[in-house]
Design an enzyme around this catalytic site. Structure first.
Site, short mmCIF file in Angstrom:
data_model
loop_
_atom_site.label_atom_id
_atom_site.label_comp_id
_atom_site.label_asym_id
_atom_site.label_seq_id
_atom_site.Cartn_x
_atom_site.Cartn_y
_atom_site.Cartn_z
N ASN A 118 13.25 21.49 0.84
CA ASN A 118 13.16 22.55 -0.16
C ASN A 118 13.06 21.94 -1.56
O ASN A 118 13.77 20.99 -1.89
CB ASN A 118 14.39 23.46 -0.10
CG ASN A 118 14.41 24.33 1.15
OD1 ASN A 118 13.36 24.60 1.75
ND2 ASN A 118 15.58 24.76 1.56
N ALA B 161 -6.98 -6.22 8.94
CA ALA B 161 -7.83 -5.04 9.04
C ALA B 161 -9.15 -5.30 9.76
O ALA B 161 -9.67 -4.42 10.45
CB ALA B 161 -8.10 -4.48 7.65
N HIS C 132 8.01 -0.32 -0.93
CA HIS C 132 6.67 -0.16 -0.38
C HIS C 132 6.69 0.49 1.00
O HIS C 132 5.99 1.47 1.26
CB HIS C 132 6.00 -1.54 -0.31
CG HIS C 132 4.54 -1.51 0.00
ND1 HIS C 132 4.05 -1.63 1.27
CD2 HIS C 132 3.46 -1.39 -0.80
CE1 HIS C 132 2.73 -1.59 1.24
NE2 HIS C 132 2.36 -1.45 -0.01
N ASP D 164 6.46 -3.54 7.46
CA ASP D 164 6.34 -3.53 6.00
C ASP D 164 7.58 -4.18 5.38
O ASP D 164 8.15 -5.12 5.95
CB ASP D 164 6.16 -2.09 5.52
CG ASP D 164 5.26 -1.98 4.31
OD1 ASP D 164 5.70 -2.37 3.22
OD2 ASP D 164 4.11 -1.51 4.45
N TYR E 191 -9.83 -7.48 12.14
CA TYR E 191 -9.77 -7.98 13.52
C TYR E 191 -10.30 -6.92 14.49
O TYR E 191 -10.14 -5.72 14.24
CB TYR E 191 -8.34 -8.35 13.90
CG TYR E 191 -7.82 -9.61 13.25
CD1 TYR E 191 -8.62 -10.75 13.14
CD2 TYR E 191 -6.52 -9.68 12.76
CE1 TYR E 191 -8.14 -11.91 12.56
CE2 TYR E 191 -6.03 -10.84 12.18
CZ TYR E 191 -6.85 -11.95 12.07
OH TYR E 191 -6.37 -13.10 11.50
N ASP F 241 16.33 4.67 4.92
CA ASP F 241 16.57 5.97 5.54
C ASP F 241 17.60 6.81 4.78
O ASP F 241 18.01 7.87 5.25
CB ASP F 241 17.01 5.80 7.00
CG ASP F 241 18.33 5.05 7.14
OD1 ASP F 241 18.81 4.49 6.12
OD2 ASP F 241 18.87 5.00 8.26
N SER G 133 -2.88 0.79 0.76
CA SER G 133 -1.59 0.77 1.46
C SER G 133 -1.13 2.18 1.81
O SER G 133 -0.39 2.37 2.77
CB SER G 133 -0.52 0.09 0.59
OG SER G 133 -0.67 -1.29 0.58
#
Length: 450
Positions: free
Chosen positions: A165, A259, A151, A117, A261, A122, A311
């Site tokens: 939390n 998608a 994205h 993507d 294939y 992180d 997505s």
């Protein structure tokens, strides 16, 4: 007596004017309401801030990287702020699942999901401990953990966001690892189907069991290099989960890539009613559907926001696939895909071009104990009594947009009917008052003349 008659006429005149003004107000309100209901865009014609643009587009592999400006998933939205607040409530897509029951079966431990993507940031607290080592960046110099678009960070959160939390949002596979592979979304250059093809090969080399791709090619064009990369990954045993695309508002069928294939699990978006989201691309290639409307997930620098799109339906399925892979580590990609499809909630015994085999049911997929085959099979037709009559399969009903317009017409029709009743009652009341006022006057005049 003449004064009394004049005053009575004045009173009746005032009553008539009051009734007329009241009726005019009623008709005015109904007219404005009817116009608003009939002309306001419904969910089938009213895109959200993100839905139409949420699938990242690839340029052709023959196009040099950076020469085009692909459409990336996140459009400008005032509700999405990187480094913003978390959403305290539990999203509807999580409420529909019995998480405790689901996680008794598996949590995604020791399963790696590659997210190809715009990168995965992180620094978000819910993703900080979810990264697998060895990420890669094809449009920058990072290890895949920079995300300028947001994205890929959203996609990764739906799969494996850790519990935090203060929020009801969590990934479906909270112990899975995310392999961040940034194929597009760089500052100075963008990716294309060539960088995506390389990313797929890299994911396979790094041992990713599941590969999530929430993108489709520009203009829905097939691409030889991408096709070959997907085929090689499928042959190597990876399960590729791909978004079906967001150009389905017209309801027409069209293939999207990667998608459609062979061997790819193509995911459509469903809404809160388990029906196809208006923007979700329809087509015979669609294998399964998953929630894709109002999807809460993580964003770069911390916090969360909401978006629509296939997505975000694809990683929902990828997360469930990660749970199945932990519980059944020896199952092939085809068996995992088959289990997902055969346990999905669907309106008929077989697939359709809107939601495939149905809307994914995570708990059912994990609860079933039999070993699936390598392709889903339709439900056996049920017989009623001894007549041998096979019930007609339930077909796709009216869309949400059609239902909203029908309700609007009913409301408008009912309002007009009530207005007509009120008008008729007003006329009848006026005539009754006129007769009641007139008769005593006539009787009085008769007695006086005698």
């Amino acid at each position: 007596m003449g004064d009394l008659n004049v005053e009575g006429l004045r009173t009746r005149s005032r009553n008539r004017r009051s009734e007329t003004r009241a009726l005019q107000r009623v008709f005015g309100v109904l007219a404005v309401t009817g116009i608003c209901l009939a002309s306001a865009p419904t969910s089938a014609a009213r895109p959200s801030t993100d839905a139409p643009t949420v699938s990242t587009r690839l340029t052709d592999s023959n196009t040099e990287a950076g020469s085009d400006s692909p459409d990336f998933g996140l459009s400008a939205s005032t509700e999405c702020v990187f480094g913003g607040d978390v959403i305290k409530s539990t999203p509807w897509s999580i409420q529909r699942i019995l998480l405790d029951q689901l996680w008794e079966e598996a949590t995604g431990k020791d399963v790696t999901v590659a997210v190809i993507d715009t990168g995965v940031d992180d620094s978000n607290a819910q993703l900080r401990g979810a990264m697998a080592s060895g990420g890669k960046d094809y449009v920058g110099s990072t290890d895949g953990t920079q995300d300028l678009e947001g994205h890929g960070t959203r996609v990764a959160g739906i799969i494996a966001a850790r519990q935090l939390n203060g929020t009801g949002f969590v990934g479906l596979a909270p112990d899975a690892k995310i392999l961040p592979i940034r194929y597009t979304g760089g500052e100075e250059k963008q990716g294309d189907s060539r960088t995506m093809s390389e990313a797929i090969k890299y994911a396979v080399d790094k041992g990713a069991s599941i590969i999530n791709i929430s993108s489709d090619t520009a203009n829905k064009e097939d691409n030889t290099g991408l096709r070959n990369a997907v085929a090689a990954a499928v042959d190597a045993g990876a399960l590729i989960v791909a978004a079906a695309g967001n150009d389905g508002a017209d309801g027409k069928s069209a293939d999207t890539f990667p998608a459609s294939y062979p061997g790819v699990l193509a995911v459509a978006a469903s809404d809160r009613n388990d029906e196809r989201a208006f923007f979700s691309q329809a087509g015979d290639f669609v294998d399964i559907a998953a929630p894709g409307v109002g999807m809460v997930s993580t964003v770069p620098q911390g916090g969360q926001c909401t978006a629509d799109g296939t997505s975000f339906a694809a990683p929902y399925v990828a997360g469930v696939a990660a749970l199945l892979k932990e519980k059944h580590p020896k199952w092939t990609a085809a068996q995992i895909a088959t289990r997902l499809q055969e346990t999905a909630q669907r309106p008929s015994g077989g697939p359709n071009r809107y939601i495939g085999w149905g809307v994914v049911d995570p708990v059912a997929a994990l609860s079933e104990e039999f070993t699936p085959g390598t392709s889903p099979q339709p439900d056996a037709p049920s017989m009623t009594g001894s007549s041998g009559v096979v019930p007609m399969a339930v077909t796709m009903g009216e869309s949400e947009a059609e239902r909203e317009r029908r309700v609007a017409i009913y409301v408008l029709g009912t309002g007009l009917a009530l207005a007509l009743v009120a008008a008729g009652s007003g006329v009848a009341l006026r005539d009754w008052r006129s007769k009641r006022t007139g008769r005593p006057g006539q009787a009085g005049r008769a007695r006086h003349s005698s």
